[in-house]
Design a protein around this motif. Structure first.
Motif, PDB file in Angstrom:
ATOM      1  N   UNK A  81       0.662  -1.118   0.088  1.00 14.88           N
ATOM      2  CA  UNK A  81       0.098  -0.014  -0.013  1.00 14.88           C
ATOM      3  C   UNK A  81       0.814   1.301  -0.014  1.00 14.88           C
ATOM      4  N   UNK A  82       2.326   1.473   0.213  1.00 16.33           N
ATOM      5  CA  UNK A  82       2.917   2.389   0.320  1.00 16.33           C
ATOM      6  C   UNK A  82       3.528   2.793  -0.887  1.00 16.33           C
ATOM      7  N   UNK A  83       3.378   2.204  -2.011  1.00 17.39           N
ATOM      8  CA  UNK A  83       4.315   2.486  -3.115  1.00 17.39           C
ATOM      9  C   UNK A  83       3.890   4.122  -3.793  1.00 17.39           C
ATOM     10  N   UNK A  84       3.011   4.570  -3.475  1.00 15.58           N
ATOM     11  CA  UNK A  84       2.711   6.179  -3.710  1.00 15.58           C
ATOM     12  C   UNK A  84       3.020   6.787  -2.619  1.00 15.58           C
ATOM     13  N   UNK A  85       3.480   6.516  -1.478  1.00 19.74           N
ATOM     14  CA  UNK A  85       3.968   7.307  -0.525  1.00 19.74           C
ATOM     15  C   UNK A  85       4.957   8.067  -0.616  1.00 19.74           C
ATOM     16  N   UNK A  86       5.314   9.103   0.375  1.00 17.87           N
ATOM     17  CA  UNK A  86       6.743  10.000   0.210  1.00 17.87           C
ATOM     18  C   UNK A  86       7.692   8.823   0.134  1.00 17.87           C
ATOM     19  N   UNK A  87       7.817   7.776   0.851  1.00 21.79           N
ATOM     20  CA  UNK A  87       8.931   6.948   0.783  1.00 21.79           C
ATOM     21  C   UNK A  87       9.079   6.174  -0.462  1.00 21.79           C
ATOM     22  N   UNK A  88       7.820   5.502  -0.885  1.00 24.77           N
ATOM     23  CA  UNK A  88       7.812   4.685  -1.951  1.00 24.77           C
ATOM     24  C   UNK A  88       8.271   5.508  -3.358  1.00 24.77           C
ATOM     25  N   UNK A  89       7.618   6.704  -3.303  1.00 25.45           N
ATOM     26  CA  UNK A  89       8.244   7.568  -4.606  1.00 25.45           C
ATOM     27  C   UNK A  89       9.537   8.074  -4.538  1.00 25.45           C
ATOM     28  N   UNK A  90      10.011   8.330  -3.308  1.00 22.93           N
ATOM     29  CA  UNK A  90      11.533   8.550  -3.238  1.00 22.93           C
ATOM     30  C   UNK A  90      12.403   7.447  -3.614  1.00 22.93           C
ATOM     31  N   UNK A  91      12.010   6.201  -3.319  1.00 22.56           N
ATOM     32  CA  UNK A  91      12.944   5.288  -3.792  1.00 22.56           C
ATOM     33  C   UNK A  91      12.792   4.968  -5.218  1.00 22.56           C
ATOM     34  N   UNK A  92      11.375   5.127  -5.620  1.00 17.70           N
ATOM     35  CA  UNK A  92      11.129   5.101  -7.182  1.00 17.70           C
ATOM     36  C   UNK A  92      12.036   6.324  -8.079  1.00 17.70           C
ATOM     37  N   UNK A  93      12.353   7.229  -7.397  1.00 16.03           N
ATOM     38  CA  UNK A  93      13.118   8.385  -8.206  1.00 16.03           C
ATOM     39  C   UNK A  93      14.611   7.594  -8.648  1.00 16.03           C
ATOM     40  N   UNK A  94      14.995   6.864  -7.377  1.00 15.86           N
ATOM     41  CA  UNK A  94      16.273   6.260  -7.746  1.00 15.86           C
ATOM     42  C   UNK A  94      16.274   5.264  -8.984  1.00 15.86           C
ATOM     43  N   UNK A  95      15.328   4.563  -8.710  1.00 14.30           N
ATOM     44  CA  UNK A  95      15.082   3.340  -9.764  1.00 14.30           C
ATOM     45  C   UNK A  95      15.013   3.930 -10.991  1.00 14.30           C
ATOM     46  N   UNK A  96      14.254   5.050 -11.298  1.00 18.14           N
ATOM     47  CA  UNK A  96      14.061   5.778 -12.451  1.00 18.14           C
ATOM     48  C   UNK A  96      15.051   6.577 -13.059  1.00 18.14           C
ATOM     49  N   UNK A  97      16.401   6.745 -12.031  1.00 16.68           N
ATOM     50  CA  UNK A  97      17.544   7.335 -12.642  1.00 16.68           C
ATOM     51  C   UNK A  97      17.408   8.950 -12.349  1.00 16.68           C
ATOM     52  N   UNK A  98      16.219   9.259 -11.882  1.00 13.40           N
ATOM     53  CA  UNK A  98      15.794  10.694 -11.471  1.00 13.40           C
ATOM     54  C   UNK A  98      16.959  11.168 -10.315  1.00 13.40           C
ATOM     55  N   UNK A  99      16.930  10.271  -9.264  1.00 18.17           N
ATOM     56  CA  UNK A  99      18.150  10.470  -8.077  1.00 18.17           C
ATOM     57  C   UNK A  99      19.043   9.613  -8.003  1.00 18.17           C
ATOM     58  N   UNK A 100      20.084  10.248  -7.416  1.00 24.66           N
ATOM     59  CA  UNK A 100      21.367   9.122  -7.212  1.00 24.66           C
ATOM     60  C   UNK A 100      21.187   8.135  -6.174  1.00 24.66           C
ATOM     61  N   UNK A 101      20.446   8.630  -5.140  1.00 24.47           N
ATOM     62  CA  UNK A 101      20.219   7.933  -3.541  1.00 24.47           C
ATOM     63  C   UNK A 101      18.914   8.233  -2.947  1.00 24.47           C
ATOM     64  N   UNK A 102      18.593   7.704  -2.018  1.00 19.38           N
ATOM     65  CA  UNK A 102      17.240   8.168  -1.224  1.00 19.38           C
ATOM     66  C   UNK A 102      17.744   8.086   0.299  1.00 19.38           C
ATOM     67  N   UNK A 103      17.131   9.131   0.798  1.00 16.92           N
ATOM     68  CA  UNK A 103      17.233   9.106   2.551  1.00 16.92           C
ATOM     69  C   UNK A 103      16.077   9.308   3.105  1.00 16.92           C
ATOM     70  N   UNK A 104      15.820   8.324   4.186  1.00 12.32           N
ATOM     71  CA  UNK A 104      14.539   8.415   4.765  1.00 12.32           C
ATOM     72  C   UNK A 104      14.724   8.148   6.185  1.00 12.32           C
ATOM     73  N   UNK A 105      13.990   8.745   7.226  1.00 17.49           N
ATOM     74  CA  UNK A 105      13.852   8.583   8.434  1.00 17.49           C
ATOM     75  C   UNK A 105      12.915   7.730   8.795  1.00 17.49           C
TER      76      UNK A 105
END
Lengths: 347, 347
Positions: A81-105
């Motif tokens: 259920x969390x794939x569209x969450x702030x965490x899920x989409x931040x991880x997705x950004x790495x997968x898509x190459x938009x970001x080089x890494x993800x940081x989450x607390x």
């Protein structure tokens, strides 16, 4: 990818999100100018926070997300259920190459499960491992796995050793890190078959004389090795035991300084030194557990951290991206495959 | 057996034997008048030492032995060659019923292997376990296994729980000890099958609501449970990690108090309080690991202990003999067998 590093931040994860995330990014930006951030979360709360930091605003993009992975969510539920969450989409950004890494607390289990699902594993690595820094008598060391895997076989331990060694090079800045396997002694009857087999491989393996052999629990803080390798169950118990022991001693010290007027006076006189001691043991300096082994840079900040701690976690991500952590691990794995000195273990 | 307790002492085991053994016995005799000792070792060194303590001399018999199990001897070697040593003959005395228990500061592995071979196991207990006291925020708890077994199945863990609970009653004086299983969290995905099965049994088992469930490493020192149950690998790593963390902090504190003249002055003022803190964390108060599960009372004193520590170890032996540890464990095992609420585990 541009020269500048772009990091995806989970704007809503952690006890003090989103303010700590924004403030932490601002601190990190001062240390790593040129870094860009994509912050995922509720824009109506993030935008006003961000507006307080003009430099960070310029370096950041806000990406609106509605749902949040909460700290009490089961990882399996968060994955569904969390794939569209702030965490899920931040991880997705790495997968898509938009970001080089993800940081989450945010939720550790969820971060691990979603990262693994979305990013997949690095080629040749079977299991992710959680790594973190440990204070030692003469500096810092790294230890893994701190809780990603309950059961590990010898191949997993060897893979952890390889990732931990590269991590120590990039994060501790050691050119030739020393690697040790956590065990309960060096006597013949000690240790499981798994440990003995991992030992056998590493003894003749890629680190050559930089493989120290077995280390015991009391050596973790001694700094005899730069990398302490263990399974996730033992590593997690050891990590939490350290926390517990430190708290017990801190409480005894507190009671001691309250026990007489002379002790109270002593406390007043030594306050500054004690504060320095506090800094040395400051968990914020050790904040940031990295999920090694997934095909992307994923850093977990402690949920209860402050901005300084979150900035430290961002620093790990920057250093791992700049240092090309993944490429270096892949190169090490290739080296092992090609040199074929792998008698006891199939890698 | 007479009313008075007779203990066999390994007069030659430990770094500071035999003087620490004799002096420790003398201290213990003051606390437990009426206790008798049979001291095994080289009479030419023991006799002059003993002559300094008239009361102890009256309460003791010297038994001459020639060979010694050294600290670097492999357990298997000690088992083959050490049966006539001070350690071997002291254990034999328990087997023959000449002594009610044995205390040694010698080689841990050798003591365990010889004890197990000579004394055999208590009926219903498959594996020995090493238990010791742990300081907590509100007192003391007990933890086992601290290193006797690398791999443990669910039955072993349950047996450790039963022995640990009886131990806590006798040594901590708690009438209704709370028992917990060490794990890395309470989430569904956490913990091994072994742990979950042991949990399932204990949940419906002999302790009823005194089974707390899982505890984590940071809870060991919190005192939420009186008995922490774990396998020997995890327990040993946790124990040694505590030692390492305590040493690290002690060193940081030492450096702190040397860091400025104000801190040095503060140290002078707080010396007494710090000394009290030291006493609270004094390893001699926690000296004495007991080998539970063998058919006899076997106490291992730390090899480097002083007389006070050795006296503490003797105190454990006295309390376990007086409290009829073995009979109580056998009764608990009987109860379990007879009530047959043992769905998940065959005991």
């Amino acid at each position: 990818m541009s020269q500048n590093i772009t990091l995806a931040l989970d704007g809503m994860g952690g006890d003090h999100a989103p303010s700590v995330v924004v403030e932490g990014a601002s601190l990190a930006l001062e240390r790593y100018p040129g870094t860009r951030f994509i912050i995922y979360g509720q824009t109506q709360v993030l935008a006003p926070l961000l507006s307080k930091y003009p430099k960070l605003s310029q370096a950041s993009t806000l990406e609106p997300t509605e749902s949040v992975v909460t700290s009490d969510m089961k990882p399996s539920y968060a994955l569904r259920n969390g794939r569209q969450s702030s965490m899920g989409l931040a991880i997705d950004a790495v997968h898509k190459g938009i970001a080089d890494g993800v940081v989450s607390a945010g939720n550790t289990g969820a971060l691990m499960v979603i990262s693994r699902f979305v990013l997949k594993m690095l080629e040749g690595i079977d299991r992710p491992a959680i790594v973190s820094l440990m204070p030692t008598l003469n500096g810092e060391s790294v230890m893994l796995d701190l809780g990603a895997n309950v059961d590990c076989n010898q191949e997993h331990l060897v893979q952890f050793a390889i990732m931990g060694e590269v991590f120590a090079r990039l994060i501790l800045g050691k050119r030739h890190p020393i690697v040790g396997l956590l065990n309960i002694g060096s006597e013949e009857i000690k240790g499981s078959d798994t440990l003995r087999q991992a030992y056998g491989f590493l003894k003749n393996g890629p680190f050559e004389d930089r493989f120290y052999g077995f280390v015991e629990g009391n050596q973790i803080h001694q700094g005899v090795v730069d990398v302490v390798v263990t399974d996730g169950f033992t590593g997690n118990v050891a990590l939490k035991t350290m926390e517990g022991t430190a708290k017990l001693i801190a409480e005894f010290v507190r009671r001691t300084f309250k026990s007489s007027w002379m002790a109270k006076l002593a406390y007043l006189l030594s306050r500054r030194s004690i504060k320095n001691l506090g800094l040395r043991l400051d968990p914020r300096r050790y904040n940031g557990a990295v999920m090694l082994g997934v095909n992307g840079i994923v850093v977990k900040s402690h949920g209860g951290t402050d901005a300084l701690g979150f900035a430290t976690a961002i620093g790990f991500a920057v250093d791992l991206v700049k240092g090309q952590f993944r490429q270096k691990v892949l190169a090490e794995m290739d080296k092992i495959r090609n040199t074929h000195h792998i008698a006891p273990i199939q890698l």
